[in-house]
Design a protein around this motif. Structure first.
Motif, PDB file in Angstrom:
ATOM      1  N   LYS A 123       0.811  -1.225   0.000  1.00 22.50           N
ATOM      2  CA  LYS A 123       0.000   0.000   0.000  1.00 22.50           C
ATOM      3  C   LYS A 123       0.842   1.272   0.000  1.00 22.50           C
ATOM      4  O   LYS A 123       0.335   2.358   0.284  1.00 22.50           O
ATOM      5  CB  LYS A 123      -0.963   0.036   1.201  1.00 22.50           C
ATOM      6  CG  LYS A 123      -1.636  -1.284   1.525  1.00 22.50           C
ATOM      7  CD  LYS A 123      -2.337  -1.895   0.333  1.00 22.50           C
ATOM      8  CE  LYS A 123      -2.963  -3.232   0.707  1.00 22.50           C
ATOM      9  NZ  LYS A 123      -3.384  -4.013  -0.461  1.00 22.50           N
TER      10      LYS A 123
ATOM     11  N   SER B 154      -0.195   4.728  -1.856  1.00 24.46           N
ATOM     12  CA  SER B 154      -1.580   4.586  -2.323  1.00 24.46           C
ATOM     13  C   SER B 154      -2.325   5.908  -2.188  1.00 24.46           C
ATOM     14  O   SER B 154      -2.131   6.653  -1.228  1.00 24.46           O
ATOM     15  CB  SER B 154      -2.301   3.493  -1.537  1.00 24.46           C
ATOM     16  OG  SER B 154      -2.377   3.824  -0.168  1.00 24.46           O
TER      17      SER B 154
ATOM     18  N   GLN C  32      -9.041   4.489  -2.911  1.00 15.93           N
ATOM     19  CA  GLN C  32      -9.604   3.315  -2.252  1.00 15.93           C
ATOM     20  C   GLN C  32     -10.825   2.811  -3.008  1.00 15.93           C
ATOM     21  O   GLN C  32     -11.580   3.600  -3.587  1.00 15.93           O
ATOM     22  CB  GLN C  32     -10.035   3.639  -0.817  1.00 15.93           C
ATOM     23  CG  GLN C  32      -8.919   3.868   0.166  1.00 15.93           C
ATOM     24  CD  GLN C  32      -9.462   4.064   1.577  1.00 15.93           C
ATOM     25  OE1 GLN C  32     -10.645   4.358   1.773  1.00 15.93           O
ATOM     26  NE2 GLN C  32      -8.607   3.883   2.560  1.00 15.93           N
TER      27      GLN C  32
ATOM     28  N   GLN D 178      -6.685  -0.675  -1.308  1.00 17.48           N
ATOM     29  CA  GLN D 178      -5.892   0.526  -1.559  1.00 17.48           C
ATOM     30  C   GLN D 178      -5.223   0.386  -2.924  1.00 17.48           C
ATOM     31  O   GLN D 178      -4.765  -0.692  -3.288  1.00 17.48           O
ATOM     32  CB  GLN D 178      -4.814   0.682  -0.482  1.00 17.48           C
ATOM     33  CG  GLN D 178      -5.332   0.680   0.941  1.00 17.48           C
ATOM     34  CD  GLN D 178      -5.868   2.032   1.363  1.00 17.48           C
ATOM     35  OE1 GLN D 178      -5.716   3.017   0.644  1.00 17.48           O
ATOM     36  NE2 GLN D 178      -6.499   2.094   2.523  1.00 17.48           N
TER      37      GLN D 178
END
Length: 253
Positions: free
Chosen positions: A33, A36, A39, A53
């Protein structure tokens, strides 16, 4: 002073120095992640919600739909994107393909769902890979369900392959274990075929009964009593007898 990676817990560990290929770095940020910036909340009626993510740039360069979704005029910042028509396991496989070019699925059913996801997000090369797997695993056990998939997405060649198997291996294709979730309309289509390789019309009768009892879209048919099914069986039998008489009469004439 400690250094921290964006959107990730703990100090940066100079993980890049252990990766000699770009694809290894991309795979790392998928599973850890790191960096990231978007979402996805994925949930269907049959599964609980899972949050994934991801990274806008990688998704956008993989799909014009993701590009419009994440960078278009309607893009919403800092809000999870809700996905309700794809199973979480399949969406996870979609992301893994985007990041690694690998597909970590084993069943034909999952590949059918992934094909839908690839079509939704306009990823033709993934569609092709899914179709190749579906075609390679087509057999008498999944011919009916695969036929429904092919019909839904107008894959004419695959529809023909499914019907060829059903025609030549009718007894096994219409086995009760192979008709789970198969629609009654599919069985009706099969009944309309000119030839079926069966030992007895009972095979067709049992197929109709199984689909009527198990198919959610035909809940009302569950209330049919045994007399209705007996009548259906008699009708099917009479039709076959009538056809046989016509064939015999034509032959001896």
């Amino acid at each position: 002073m400690s250094r921290f990676s964006p959107n990730a817990e703990g100090p940066i560990g100079d993980w890049q120095t252990s990766k000699d290929k770009l694809k290894d770095c991309i795979q790392h940020i998928l599973h850890n992640k790191t960096f990231s910036d978007c979402q996805f909340k994925v949930q269907t009626k049959s599964s609980s919600a899972q949050v994934f993510q991801s990274h806008k740039l990688i998704l956008a360069i993989s799909s014009p739909v993701f590009e419009a979704m994440l960078y278009g005029v309607m893009a919403e910042e800092n809000k999870p994107i809700v996905v309700e028509d794809i199973e979480p396991d399949v969406f996870k496989a979609l992301l893994e393909y985007i990041y690694t070019d690998n597909i970590n699925l084993v069943s034909s059913d999952h590949y059918c769902e992934l094909y839908y996801a690839a079509r939704k997000y306009m990823m033709p090369y993934l569609q092709k890979k899914c179709m190749e797997f579906i075609e390679s695993t087509l057999n008498n056990n999944n011919a009916c369900k695969t036929y429904e998939f092919a019909k839904l997405f107008e894959e004419v060649s695959l529809m023909k392959d499914c019907l060829d198997i059903i025609i030549n291996q009718t007894e096994s294709a219409l086995n009760e274990a192979n008709l789970k979730d198969v629609k009654l309309s599919t069985i009706i289509t099969i009944l309309d075929l000119d030839f079926l390789n069966i030992q007895s019309e009972i095979t067709l009768f049992n197929a109709v009964r199984t689909c009527a009892n198990n198919n959610n879209e035909d809940k009302g048919l569950k209330r049919f009593n045994s007399h209705v099914f007996i009548n259906c069986y008699l009708i099917v039998t009479l039709c076959y007898c009538f056809i046989s008489l016509i064939v015999s009469f034509t032959y001896f004439s």
